[in-house]
Design a protein around this motif. Structure first.
Motif, PDB file in Angstrom:
ATOM      1  N   SER A  92       1.241  -1.011  -0.047  1.00 28.82           N
ATOM      2  CA  SER A  92      -0.311   0.099   0.209  1.00 28.82           C
ATOM      3  C   SER A  92       0.694   1.336   0.096  1.00 28.82           C
ATOM      4  N   SER A  96       0.901   3.609  -3.076  1.00 23.72           N
ATOM      5  CA  SER A  96       0.121   5.070  -3.473  1.00 23.72           C
ATOM      6  C   SER A  96       1.461   5.971  -3.435  1.00 23.72           C
ATOM      7  N   THR A  99       1.325   6.012  -7.379  1.00 28.89           N
ATOM      8  CA  THR A  99       0.220   6.737  -8.152  1.00 28.89           C
ATOM      9  C   THR A  99       0.325   8.473  -7.805  1.00 28.89           C
ATOM     10  N   PHE A 100       0.935   8.738  -6.315  1.00 26.63           N
ATOM     11  CA  PHE A 100       1.548  10.164  -6.563  1.00 26.63           C
ATOM     12  C   PHE A 100       2.626  10.604  -7.424  1.00 26.63           C
ATOM     13  N   TYR A 139      -7.578  -4.976  -4.334  1.00 27.28           N
ATOM     14  CA  TYR A 139      -7.482  -4.005  -4.574  1.00 27.28           C
ATOM     15  C   TYR A 139      -7.996  -3.846  -6.583  1.00 27.28           C
ATOM     16  N   TYR A 145      -6.041   6.148 -12.017  1.00 28.59           N
ATOM     17  CA  TYR A 145      -4.751   6.775 -11.644  1.00 28.59           C
ATOM     18  C   TYR A 145      -3.892   6.158 -12.881  1.00 28.59           C
TER      19      TYR A 145
END
Length: 196
Positions: A92, A96, A99-100, A139, A145
């Motif tokens: 996770s 993230s 993605t960011f 997920y 994204y």
């Protein structure tokens, strides 16, 4: 997915990620590694491996992103022009970060189940379940994204005679990861990593 690109992915693991992972495991780190490849010519931009003994946040993907952003901005390709490779399905934290950072894809060798069962590192699935109430790591693998891909599934989809060569190369890489995992597992109690 082209065979040529799948071959490039497997070469990246064998020649560019695994040598770093050998060093990392010898220093007490986990087996996770990553690489960022240019979409245009498939050249390596940067490769990295887990460096949690220096900083518990430097997972393989995070440490690779750190190295990516240390490349001079004038020489560094845009994230959307890159392919993100990960040895194991990103946790996770790493999901993230990818993605960011603005990457629109990632490809991985080993799914969460393998990470937990074969490599004896259950934290990815446990955190997804305990923190996000996501069971079995399910997920959404294609979202607004990015799209994610399991390399072993892409190899299975190949319809040519070269499929066996790809499977053999994958199996050879997996054996190396299993050996490195066994080495990590046998010495992890001496490590300073919080989540062993």
């Amino acid at each position: 997915m082209s065979e040529l690109l799948l071959n490039r992915f497997l070469r990246a693991f064998k020649d560019e990620i695994l040598p770093l992972t050998f060093e990392g495991v010898n220093s007490g780190n986990k087996i996770f590694g990553a690489a960022i490849i240019n979409k245009n010519d498939h050249s390596l931009v940067v490769a990295g491996t887990n460096n949690e003994t220096k900083n518990p946040l430097w997972h393989g993907e995070i440490h690779t992103l750190k190295k990516f952003y240390e490349v001079d901005k004038k020489k560094r390709p845009d994230e959307k022009n890159c392919i993100f490779l990960s040895s194991h399905e990103p946790c996770s934290l790493c999901l993230s970060a990818i993605t960011f950072a603005g990457f629109d894809n990632f490809y991985y060798l080993f799914p969460y189940e393998s990470t937990s069962e074969e490599f004896k590192i259950p934290h990815d699935l446990n955190i997804l379940k305990e923190v996000f109430n996501v069971t079995d790591g399910k997920y959404i693998k294609e979202n607004s994204y990015w799209k994610s891909y399991a390399i072993n599934n892409l190899i299975e989809e190949i319809k040519t005679n070269n499929k066996k060569k790809l499977i053999d190369a994958f199996d050879q890489i997996k054996k190396i990861y299993v050996d490195l995992s066994n080495k990590y597992q046998s010495s992890k109690e001496e490590s300073s990593i919080p989540l062993k």
